[in-house]
Write a protein that holds these residues in place. Structure first.
Motif, PDB file in Angstrom:
ATOM      1  N   GLY A  71      29.152  16.812  97.829  1.00 40.32           N
ATOM      2  CA  GLY A  71      29.693  15.498  98.170  1.00 40.32           C
ATOM      3  C   GLY A  71      30.995  15.171  97.461  1.00 40.32           C
ATOM      4  O   GLY A  71      31.403  14.016  97.387  1.00 40.32           O
ATOM      5  N   CYS A  72      31.666  16.185  96.952  1.00 39.04           N
ATOM      6  CA  CYS A  72      32.861  15.978  96.124  1.00 39.04           C
ATOM      7  C   CYS A  72      34.153  16.152  96.921  1.00 39.04           C
ATOM      8  O   CYS A  72      34.294  17.078  97.715  1.00 39.04           O
ATOM      9  N   ILE A  73      35.093  15.246  96.679  1.00 38.82           N
ATOM     10  CA  ILE A  73      36.461  15.397  97.168  1.00 38.82           C
ATOM     11  C   ILE A  73      37.362  15.305  95.932  1.00 38.82           C
ATOM     12  O   ILE A  73      37.151  14.456  95.063  1.00 38.82           O
ATOM     13  N   ILE A  74      38.323  16.211  95.828  1.00 40.09           N
ATOM     14  CA  ILE A  74      39.169  16.288  94.633  1.00 40.09           C
ATOM     15  C   ILE A  74      40.634  16.125  95.033  1.00 40.09           C
ATOM     16  O   ILE A  74      41.141  16.868  95.862  1.00 40.09           O
ATOM     17  N   TYR A  75      41.280  15.136  94.420  1.00 40.07           N
ATOM     18  CA  TYR A  75      42.713  14.921  94.618  1.00 40.07           C
ATOM     19  C   TYR A  75      43.431  15.571  93.440  1.00 40.07           C
ATOM     20  O   TYR A  75      43.181  15.220  92.292  1.00 40.07           O
ATOM     21  N   VAL A  76      44.295  16.518  93.730  1.00 39.27           N
ATOM     22  CA  VAL A  76      44.992  17.274  92.684  1.00 39.27           C
ATOM     23  C   VAL A  76      46.436  16.787  92.580  1.00 39.27           C
ATOM     24  O   VAL A  76      47.142  16.724  93.586  1.00 39.27           O
ATOM     25  N   SER A  77      46.846  16.437  91.356  1.00 33.73           N
ATOM     26  CA  SER A  77      48.221  15.990  91.093  1.00 33.73           C
ATOM     27  C   SER A  77      48.794  16.753  89.912  1.00 33.73           C
ATOM     28  O   SER A  77      48.062  17.322  89.112  1.00 33.73           O
ATOM     29  N   LEU A  78      50.111  16.727  89.816  1.00 28.46           N
ATOM     30  CA  LEU A  78      50.808  17.314  88.676  1.00 28.46           C
ATOM     31  C   LEU A  78      51.622  16.227  88.004  1.00 28.46           C
ATOM     32  O   LEU A  78      52.378  15.516  88.664  1.00 28.46           O
ATOM     33  N   GLU A  79      51.447  16.099  86.694  1.00 26.61           N
ATOM     34  CA  GLU A  79      52.211  15.124  85.921  1.00 26.61           C
ATOM     35  C   GLU A  79      53.337  15.838  85.192  1.00 26.61           C
ATOM     36  O   GLU A  79      53.125  16.830  84.506  1.00 26.61           O
ATOM     37  N   SER A  80      54.547  15.301  85.381  1.00 26.86           N
ATOM     38  CA  SER A  80      55.716  15.847  84.718  1.00 26.86           C
ATOM     39  C   SER A  80      56.654  14.696  84.401  1.00 26.86           C
ATOM     40  O   SER A  80      56.989  13.904  85.292  1.00 26.86           O
ATOM     41  N   GLN A  84      53.838  11.440  88.548  1.00 28.50           N
ATOM     42  CA  GLN A  84      52.828  12.275  89.171  1.00 28.50           C
ATOM     43  C   GLN A  84      53.212  12.614  90.602  1.00 28.50           C
ATOM     44  O   GLN A  84      53.675  11.758  91.340  1.00 28.50           O
ATOM     45  N   ALA A  85      52.977  13.858  90.965  1.00 28.19           N
ATOM     46  CA  ALA A  85      53.200  14.319  92.333  1.00 28.19           C
ATOM     47  C   ALA A  85      51.861  14.816  92.876  1.00 28.19           C
ATOM     48  O   ALA A  85      51.198  15.645  92.244  1.00 28.19           O
ATOM     49  N   VAL A  86      51.465  14.300  94.020  1.00 33.50           N
ATOM     50  CA  VAL A  86      50.223  14.735  94.653  1.00 33.50           C
ATOM     51  C   VAL A  86      50.435  16.128  95.225  1.00 33.50           C
ATOM     52  O   VAL A  86      51.399  16.376  95.953  1.00 33.50           O
ATOM     53  N   LEU A  87      49.543  17.052  94.866  1.00 36.02           N
ATOM     54  CA  LEU A  87      49.670  18.433  95.315  1.00 36.02           C
ATOM     55  C   LEU A  87      48.751  18.765  96.479  1.00 36.02           C
ATOM     56  O   LEU A  87      49.141  19.460  97.407  1.00 36.02           O
ATOM     57  N   ASP A  88      47.508  18.275  96.419  1.00 33.34           N
ATOM     58  CA  ASP A  88      46.545  18.684  97.433  1.00 33.34           C
ATOM     59  C   ASP A  88      45.294  17.818  97.363  1.00 33.34           C
ATOM     60  O   ASP A  88      45.066  17.114  96.376  1.00 33.34           O
ATOM     61  N   THR A  89      44.504  17.910  98.417  1.00 35.54           N
ATOM     62  CA  THR A  89      43.173  17.308  98.467  1.00 35.54           C
ATOM     63  C   THR A  89      42.205  18.435  98.769  1.00 35.54           C
ATOM     64  O   THR A  89      42.364  19.139  99.767  1.00 35.54           O
ATOM     65  N   MET A  90      41.228  18.614  97.896  1.00 38.76           N
ATOM     66  CA  MET A  90      40.255  19.689  98.070  1.00 38.76           C
ATOM     67  C   MET A  90      38.893  19.078  98.382  1.00 38.76           C
ATOM     68  O   MET A  90      38.449  18.156  97.704  1.00 38.76           O
ATOM     69  N   VAL A  91      38.240  19.605  99.394  1.00 41.12           N
ATOM     70  CA  VAL A  91      36.897  19.173  99.771  1.00 41.12           C
ATOM     71  C   VAL A  91      35.982  20.381  99.618  1.00 41.12           C
ATOM     72  O   VAL A  91      36.223  21.422 100.234  1.00 41.12           O
ATOM     73  N   TYR A  92      34.940  20.232  98.815  1.00 40.86           N
ATOM     74  CA  TYR A  92      34.060  21.372  98.552  1.00 40.86           C
ATOM     75  C   TYR A  92      33.267  21.764  99.792  1.00 40.86           C
ATOM     76  O   TYR A  92      33.138  22.930 100.114  1.00 40.86           O
ATOM     77  N   ASP A  93      32.719  20.779 100.500  1.00 38.63           N
ATOM     78  CA  ASP A  93      31.925  21.064 101.698  1.00 38.63           C
ATOM     79  C   ASP A  93      32.296  20.051 102.777  1.00 38.63           C
ATOM     80  O   ASP A  93      31.891  18.885 102.705  1.00 38.63           O
ATOM     81  N   CYS A  94      33.040  20.490 103.773  1.00 40.11           N
ATOM     82  CA  CYS A  94      33.529  19.598 104.828  1.00 40.11           C
ATOM     83  C   CYS A  94      32.409  19.023 105.696  1.00 40.11           C
ATOM     84  O   CYS A  94      32.611  18.026 106.385  1.00 40.11           O
ATOM     85  N   ILE A 152      18.250   0.426  94.158  1.00 39.05           N
ATOM     86  CA  ILE A 152      16.939   0.808  93.650  1.00 39.05           C
ATOM     87  C   ILE A 152      15.948   0.854  94.810  1.00 39.05           C
ATOM     88  O   ILE A 152      15.873  -0.067  95.614  1.00 39.05           O
ATOM     89  N   GLY A 153      15.225   1.932  94.891  1.00 37.45           N
ATOM     90  CA  GLY A 153      14.202   2.084  95.942  1.00 37.45           C
ATOM     91  C   GLY A 153      14.768   2.592  97.258  1.00 37.45           C
ATOM     92  O   GLY A 153      14.033   2.709  98.223  1.00 37.45           O
ATOM     93  N   ALA A 154      16.039   2.862  97.326  1.00 44.40           N
ATOM     94  CA  ALA A 154      16.622   3.372  98.568  1.00 44.40           C
ATOM     95  C   ALA A 154      16.180   4.809  98.781  1.00 44.40           C
ATOM     96  O   ALA A 154      15.873   5.542  97.838  1.00 44.40           O
ATOM     97  N   GLY A 155      16.157   5.225 100.023  1.00 43.10           N
ATOM     98  CA  GLY A 155      15.776   6.596 100.364  1.00 43.10           C
ATOM     99  C   GLY A 155      16.823   7.582  99.880  1.00 43.10           C
ATOM    100  O   GLY A 155      17.935   7.215  99.523  1.00 43.10           O
ATOM    101  N   ASN A 156      16.457   8.826  99.905  1.00 39.46           N
ATOM    102  CA  ASN A 156      17.402   9.870  99.473  1.00 39.46           C
ATOM    103  C   ASN A 156      18.540   9.996 100.463  1.00 39.46           C
ATOM    104  O   ASN A 156      18.345   9.882 101.671  1.00 39.46           O
ATOM    105  N   GLU A 157      19.710  10.247  99.955  1.00 36.99           N
ATOM    106  CA  GLU A 157      20.891  10.508 100.778  1.00 36.99           C
ATOM    107  C   GLU A 157      20.694  11.848 101.471  1.00 36.99           C
ATOM    108  O   GLU A 157      20.219  12.805 100.875  1.00 36.99           O
ATOM    109  N   GLU A 158      20.997  11.913 102.756  1.00 36.11           N
ATOM    110  CA  GLU A 158      20.854  13.172 103.470  1.00 36.11           C
ATOM    111  C   GLU A 158      22.102  14.015 103.283  1.00 36.11           C
ATOM    112  O   GLU A 158      23.183  13.589 103.657  1.00 36.11           O
ATOM    113  N   CYS A 159      21.932  15.159 102.708  1.00 43.75           N
ATOM    114  CA  CYS A 159      23.074  16.027 102.422  1.00 43.75           C
ATOM    115  C   CYS A 159      22.938  17.347 103.124  1.00 43.75           C
ATOM    116  O   CYS A 159      22.173  18.136 102.963  1.00 43.75           O
TER     117      CYS A 159
END
Length: 159
Positions: A71-80, A84-94, A152-159
């Motif tokens: 369930g992870c999305i990663i925004y990759v930036s470079l600081e100089s 900051q400059a945005v380099l990419d967006t990585m999604v582990y599982d589309c 609280i008490g919510a059902g499990n997220e379907e992944c």
């Protein structure tokens, strides 16, 4: 007393290793694509173990998430120079709706590199190869934001 020690790897350790390797590959590919597309440089110098340390931190931050790393999305930036400059967006599982996002900020290392690069440029037959080389620092910053509300008490997220 049993002196037998198991030589079989722990399944959890194997999964951690496989996921770490996959994240390292994703990050290296992201930097490779950003090299010409976003950074307009000929090379990006990455310190040994930086991508592994980033991957392990991402895995730690995904442990308590409903879909884990999937369930992870990663925004990759470079600081100089404090920019900051945005380099990419990585999604582990589309195939999984993101449940949390990470903002990864890699840092450019300029300490001593400018002097060394200038020295190489002035003393080599191929100065154009070194004019646009970016060296990354060992340091990075990663922040996390959940994209859901815990009920609280919510059902499990379907992944």
């Amino acid at each position: 007393m049993d002196n037998h020690t198991s030589t079989e790897p722990n399944v959890g350790d194997v999964l951690f290793y496989v996921r770490t390797c996959h994240l390292v590959t994703m990050l290296e590919n992201s930097l490779y694509r950003a090299k010409s597309a976003k950074l307009q440089c000929s090379n990006v110098l990455v310190p040994k173990e930086l991508t592994t340390r980033v991957a392990q931190e991402v895995l730690k931050l995904s442990l308590n998430e409903p879909c884990g790393l999937r369930g992870c999305i990663i925004y990759v930036s470079l600081e100089s120079n404090n920019k900051q400059a945005v380099l990419d967006t990585m999604v582990y599982d589309c195939s999984v709706e993101p449940t949390f996002e990470l903002k990864l900020v890699l840092k450019q290392d300029t300490r001593g590199w400018d002097y060394l690069r200038d020295l190489i440029i002035n003393r080599t037959c191929f100065p154009q190869l070194f004019t646009r080389v970016i060296k990354l620092s060992n340091k990075f910053h990663i922040s996390k934001r959940r994209l859901y509300f815990s009920v609280i008490g919510a059902g499990n997220e379907e992944c």
